[in-house]
Write a protein that holds these residues in place. Structure first.
Motif, short mmCIF file in Angstrom:
data_model
loop_
_atom_site.label_atom_id
_atom_site.label_comp_id
_atom_site.label_asym_id
_atom_site.label_seq_id
_atom_site.Cartn_x
_atom_site.Cartn_y
_atom_site.Cartn_z
N THR A 84 0.81 -1.22 0.00
CA THR A 84 0.07 -0.12 -0.14
C THR A 84 0.99 1.34 0.03
O THR A 84 1.98 1.61 0.82
N ALA A 85 0.62 2.09 -0.87
CA ALA A 85 1.14 3.30 -1.07
C ALA A 85 1.53 4.16 0.49
O ALA A 85 0.27 4.35 0.92
N GLY A 86 2.53 4.54 0.78
CA GLY A 86 2.66 5.24 1.94
C GLY A 86 2.49 4.33 3.06
O GLY A 86 2.76 4.93 4.45
N GLY A 87 2.34 3.04 3.07
CA GLY A 87 2.36 2.10 4.19
C GLY A 87 0.99 2.35 4.90
O GLY A 87 0.13 2.53 4.43
N SER A 91 -2.30 -1.48 15.02
CA SER A 91 -2.76 -1.10 16.37
C SER A 91 -1.47 -1.14 17.21
O SER A 91 -0.28 -1.97 16.80
N GLY A 92 -1.22 -0.32 18.25
CA GLY A 92 0.07 -0.28 18.85
C GLY A 92 0.68 0.77 18.37
O GLY A 92 1.54 1.10 19.05
N GLY A 93 0.47 1.41 17.27
CA GLY A 93 1.20 2.80 16.91
C GLY A 93 2.39 2.35 16.16
O GLY A 93 3.44 3.09 16.13
N LEU A 94 2.14 1.19 15.21
CA LEU A 94 3.55 0.80 14.58
C LEU A 94 3.07 1.19 12.95
O LEU A 94 1.90 0.82 12.45
N VAL A 95 4.01 2.00 12.42
CA VAL A 95 3.80 2.23 10.82
C VAL A 95 4.67 1.34 10.11
O VAL A 95 5.91 1.11 10.43
N VAL A 96 4.11 0.69 9.28
CA VAL A 96 4.84 -0.45 8.31
C VAL A 96 4.67 0.12 6.90
O VAL A 96 3.59 0.37 6.38
N THR A 97 6.11 0.08 6.28
CA THR A 97 6.08 0.14 4.85
C THR A 97 6.79 -0.92 4.15
O THR A 97 7.75 -1.52 4.84
N ALA A 98 6.35 -1.28 3.12
CA ALA A 98 7.17 -2.51 2.25
C ALA A 98 7.98 -1.98 1.20
O ALA A 98 7.88 -0.87 0.60
N HIS A 99 9.12 -2.51 0.77
CA HIS A 99 10.14 -1.95 0.01
C HIS A 99 10.58 -3.15 -0.88
O HIS A 99 11.10 -4.12 -0.29
N PRO A 100 10.31 -3.21 -2.04
CA PRO A 100 11.03 -4.01 -3.06
C PRO A 100 12.47 -4.30 -3.10
O PRO A 100 13.03 -3.14 -2.95
N VAL A 101 12.92 -5.45 -2.72
CA VAL A 101 14.45 -5.84 -2.70
C VAL A 101 14.84 -6.97 -3.60
O VAL A 101 15.96 -7.14 -3.55
N GLY A 102 13.94 -7.58 -4.48
CA GLY A 102 14.32 -8.48 -5.17
C GLY A 102 13.24 -8.78 -6.48
O GLY A 102 11.99 -8.47 -5.95
N ALA A 103 13.46 -9.38 -7.50
CA ALA A 103 12.69 -9.85 -8.43
C ALA A 103 12.43 -11.36 -8.60
O ALA A 103 12.21 -11.83 -9.83
N SER A 104 12.97 -12.27 -7.81
CA SER A 104 12.81 -13.73 -7.87
C SER A 104 11.37 -14.06 -7.43
O SER A 104 11.18 -14.27 -6.25
N ALA A 105 10.61 -14.64 -8.51
CA ALA A 105 9.39 -14.97 -8.12
C ALA A 105 9.37 -16.41 -7.65
O ALA A 105 10.46 -17.24 -7.84
N PRO A 106 8.45 -16.78 -6.85
CA PRO A 106 8.48 -18.09 -6.34
C PRO A 106 8.40 -19.23 -7.48
O PRO A 106 7.84 -19.01 -8.30
N ALA A 107 8.92 -20.43 -7.20
CA ALA A 107 9.19 -21.53 -8.07
C ALA A 107 7.99 -22.27 -8.37
O ALA A 107 7.62 -23.00 -9.54
N TYR A 108 6.94 -22.03 -7.46
CA TYR A 108 5.57 -22.90 -7.67
C TYR A 108 4.84 -22.33 -8.65
O TYR A 108 3.67 -22.88 -9.06
N LEU A 109 5.01 -20.91 -8.97
CA LEU A 109 4.19 -20.34 -9.89
C LEU A 109 4.42 -20.96 -11.27
O LEU A 109 5.43 -20.97 -11.68
N PRO A 110 3.16 -21.00 -12.04
CA PRO A 110 3.38 -21.68 -13.44
C PRO A 110 3.99 -20.81 -14.41
O PRO A 110 4.66 -21.02 -15.28
#
Length: 216
Positions: A84-87, A91-110
């Motif tokens: 989600t843009a901006g993270g 609850s508990g006052g934690l701000v979470v942001t996700a950041h791409p760090v790699g392009a390796s897709a899971p092997a189980y995907l067709p």
């Protein structure tokens, strides 16, 4: 913010069921502690624990419908798209942001099209204490994006699958607390008496056990 390391081994846990390497054999003999697959939980109020698992993205990618049916039996829960843009604020006052760090897709995907969002790291900030955690259990190496992600962090839980990968992420002079996770089954870091473990300790790198907790 309280951080709990739920697991610290790579996929398959430690010892790995189909591996006969020296560390796995030692774990089966009770000479080294066993570990489960890497995962962590964070909480800002010691009541609501939020799992941090770098492999989870959105319901479309993870089959979250099945997970929902299972989790609903035990506790109410809410899905957040980690990208989600901006993270988002938990609850508990934690701000979470996700950041791409790699392009390796899971092997189980067709079909595994290149997508820089397949591998993500989390940056968790505690609004009350100012503590900052970076949880990056999968890394391809060091780059400008990772440097930016780590800026101002108090603790970085990093990919320890290959020692040199996680070591390269931070210079020895950094003040960031460094913890290795996602250790490969043959990793010498499992053994506290190994030369590699000693070198890691000298470099300021911690190898904590499953269930370890710390506060930021």
């Amino acid at each position: 913010m309280r951080v709990v390391l739920l697991g610290t081994a790579a996929s398959g846990g430690f010892p790995r069921w189909n591996c006969g390497c020296t560390p796995c054999a030692a774990a089966r003999d009770g000479k080294l502690p066993t570990r489960t697959q890497e995962a962590a939980a964070v909480t800002g109020n010691s009541r609501d624990h939020i799992p941090a698992v770098a492999g989870l993205r959105t319901p479309a990618h993870t089959g979250a419908g099945c997970a929902a049916d299972m989790v609903d039996r035990y506790a109410p829960w809410e899905w957040h798209d980690s990208l989600t843009a901006g993270g988002f604020v938990l609850s508990g006052g934690l701000v979470v942001t996700a950041h791409p760090v790699g392009a390796s897709a899971p092997a189980y995907l067709p079909r595994r099209a290149a997508d820089e969002c397949w591998v993500t790291a989390y940056r968790v900030e505690d609004l009350a204490t100012g503590g900052v955690l970076v949880y990056a259990p999968r890394l391809a190496g060091r780059d400008a994006k990772l440097d930016e992600l780590l800026a101002g962090a108090d603790c970085a839980v990093l990919d320890g699958t290959y020692v040199t990968t996680a070591d390269a992420a931070l210079s020895p002079s950094t003040r960031i607390r460094r913890v290795h996770t996602r250790l490969e089954d043959a990793s010498p870091l499992f053994d506290p008496a190994s030369a590699a473990r000693g070198q890691a300790v000298e470099a300021g790198i911690e190898v904590l056990s499953d269930g370890a907790e710390f506060v930021l």
